[in-house]
Design a protein around this motif. Structure first.
Motif, PDB file in Angstrom:
ATOM      1  N   ILE A  64       0.865  -1.185   0.000  1.00 12.99           N
ATOM      2  CA  ILE A  64       0.000   0.000   0.000  1.00 12.99           C
ATOM      3  C   ILE A  64       0.896   1.228   0.000  1.00 12.99           C
ATOM      4  O   ILE A  64       2.041   1.167   0.468  1.00 12.99           O
ATOM      5  CB  ILE A  64      -0.947   0.016   1.233  1.00 12.99           C
ATOM      6  N   ASP A  65       0.404   2.331  -0.551  1.00 12.70           N
ATOM      7  CA  ASP A  65       1.090   3.613  -0.357  1.00 12.70           C
ATOM      8  C   ASP A  65       0.553   4.245   0.918  1.00 12.70           C
ATOM      9  O   ASP A  65       1.260   4.383   1.903  1.00 12.70           O
ATOM     10  CB  ASP A  65       0.854   4.526  -1.568  1.00 12.70           C
ATOM     11  N   GLN A  66      -0.719   4.623   0.885  1.00 14.12           N
ATOM     12  CA  GLN A  66      -1.381   5.092   2.094  1.00 14.12           C
ATOM     13  C   GLN A  66      -2.815   4.605   2.046  1.00 14.12           C
ATOM     14  O   GLN A  66      -3.368   4.384   0.970  1.00 14.12           O
ATOM     15  CB  GLN A  66      -1.330   6.622   2.217  1.00 14.12           C
ATOM     16  N   SER A  67      -3.409   4.427   3.186  1.00 11.73           N
ATOM     17  CA  SER A  67      -4.733   3.816   3.283  1.00 11.73           C
ATOM     18  C   SER A  67      -5.746   4.807   3.818  1.00 11.73           C
ATOM     19  O   SER A  67      -5.613   5.305   4.942  1.00 11.73           O
ATOM     20  CB  SER A  67      -4.667   2.591   4.202  1.00 11.73           C
ATOM     21  N   GLY A  68      -6.777   5.071   3.015  1.00 13.30           N
ATOM     22  CA  GLY A  68      -7.868   5.902   3.496  1.00 13.30           C
ATOM     23  C   GLY A  68      -8.604   5.242   4.651  1.00 13.30           C
ATOM     24  O   GLY A  68      -9.097   5.924   5.553  1.00 13.30           O
ATOM     25  N   ALA A  69      -8.667   3.902   4.640  1.00 17.30           N
ATOM     26  CA  ALA A  69      -9.328   3.199   5.745  1.00 17.30           C
ATOM     27  C   ALA A  69      -8.571   3.400   7.053  1.00 17.30           C
ATOM     28  O   ALA A  69      -9.171   3.550   8.121  1.00 17.30           O
ATOM     29  CB  ALA A  69      -9.447   1.716   5.412  1.00 17.30           C
ATOM     30  N   LEU A  70      -7.236   3.402   6.993  1.00 19.58           N
ATOM     31  CA  LEU A  70      -6.449   3.686   8.192  1.00 19.58           C
ATOM     32  C   LEU A  70      -6.760   5.086   8.711  1.00 19.58           C
ATOM     33  O   LEU A  70      -6.978   5.279   9.913  1.00 19.58           O
ATOM     34  CB  LEU A  70      -4.954   3.568   7.894  1.00 19.58           C
TER      35      LEU A  70
END
Length: 385
Positions: free
Chosen positions: A289-295
């Motif tokens: 992942i690059d960055q997670s909107g869910a996180l």
């Protein structure tokens, strides 16, 4: 610098929560903001204008009635028309900055971004360094996607890892700025059935795709000590990419069917917050992942996070402080981390408090809007020079 007009562009409405929070943050920072996008949204603009600029037919009733192949061709045609019209709209509005979130049809978008660069400095946020999650439809599409970051004045990424990948792909390092992904704050306007079992709830939330490692999570649950598994409830909530039958078969084969609650399908906007509120632990077993909107959606709810040590998870979370970080594709390590957090209620509370602090400080939109404004200022100074 004098703050005036910024045009934010997301033609396919890929990231409405991110777009909304960014636009509100920029508006709070003194910018007049217009978001040029498409489709419906559950996010109500407060201090910015949302312009329906793309796909008036194929994302409406007409598109719903068309065969899939015809709809895709029609949408491509509408995209070209929308981008050409965007150039006219931007010429009329005369923004100081044009900030692209996505370039969904790169062999059309890249040449037009060059043209738009004559109107105002251009910025592109690269949300994902693996375009289309590796499923771009042609070599031309992949090639032109890689050209996107090279034709804008400034590039924003969310992690140092993404920056390194772009530098490796020949994007000048001086043109890349790391600005974090801010928290996504969903209102809690719906309630889920109360968990009367007194089991500790572990939540996986988001679209169920192979790279997100739900299969690894199932294997990890099977490896939990029986006494721990009996007191735990694993909720997998989100829309599957294709059929989820293989995952359910895997759960049956591993003997953990009773431990898993499947909430498969589109999660309505008003229910998103409720899933995180009702959970005790949030888990992200992603392979990459690059960055997670869910996180970033999870952070404001102050729940400990168990995630793989990849991309933005490793940037945002500290192992043992905000939860646990484990190697990707390692069911044993994930199982041990789950057991560690599941069996220590006091530690869960401490980790949850640390997660909530991240949401209120490091990843606030006030801070991110300030960093983005500094980047815009750099782009404008470079233009004058």
């Amino acid at each position: 610098m004098t703050r005036d007009r910024v045009a934010v562009i997301d033609p396919s409405n890929f990231t409405p929560p991110y777009d909304h929070h960014l636009c509100e943050g920029l508006a709070d920072n003194g910018w007049k903001v217009k978001l040029f996008t498409s489709g419906k949204t559950n996010w109500t603009p407060r201090d910015y204008e949302r312009v329906q600029a793309f796909y008036p037919l194929t994302e409406g009733r007409v598109g719903d009635a068309l065969p899939e192949k015809i709809r895709v061709l029609g949408k491509g045609t509408e995209h070209i028309i929308g981008m050409l019209e965007l150039v006219k709209r931007l010429n009329r509005w005369d923004p100081d900055i044009v900030h692209f979130q996505w370039l969904p049809l790169p062999f059309v978008d890249v040449p037009l971004v060059r043209l738009i660069g004559h109107i105002a400095p251009t910025v592109l946020t690269v949300h994902d360094s693996t375009p289309f999650q590796g499923s771009a439809t042609s070599r031309l599409q992949r090639f032109m996607t890689e050209k996107g970051p090279q034709v804008v004045d400034e590039v924003i990424v969310h992690t140092e890892e993404t920056k390194a990948k772009l530098v490796e792909a020949s994007v000048p390092e001086k043109d890349i700025s790391v600005i974090p992904h801010g928290v996504i704050r969903y209102p809690i306007t719906a309630h889920l059935p109360t968990n009367n079992s007194e089991k500790t709830t572990v939540l996986f939330f988001g679209n169920v795709k192979p790279y997100k490692g739900v299969d690894v999570l199932i294997d990890a649950v099977a490896r939990l000590p029986p006494e721990v598994r009996q007191k735990s409830r694993i909720v997998i909530a989100g829309r599957p990419h294709g059929s989820a039958d293989k995952l359910k078969q895997r759960a049956r084969k591993q003997g953990v069917t009773e431990s898993i609650t499947w909430e498969l399908g589109f999660i309505e906007h008003e229910c998103v917050g409720a899933y995180f509120k009702e959970s005790d632990i949030v888990v992200f077993p992603y392979r990459h992942i690059d960055q997670s909107g869910a996180l970033m959606t999870a952070l404001p709810f102050g729940k400990p996070v168990i995630a793989t040590e990849v991309g933005g998870f490793a940037d945002v979370l500290t192992d043992g402080v905000h939860g646990r970080l484990v190697p990707p594709d390692n069911a044993d390590a994930l199982s041990n981390a789950l057991a560690d957090v599941l069996t220590d209620k006091d530690r869960r509370a401490e980790m949850g408090d640390a997660v909530a602090e991240l949401a209120d400080n490091t990843y606030s939109w006030e801070r991110i809007a300030e960093m983005t404004t500094e980047l815009y200022g750099e782009a404008l100074r470079n233009q004058r020079e």
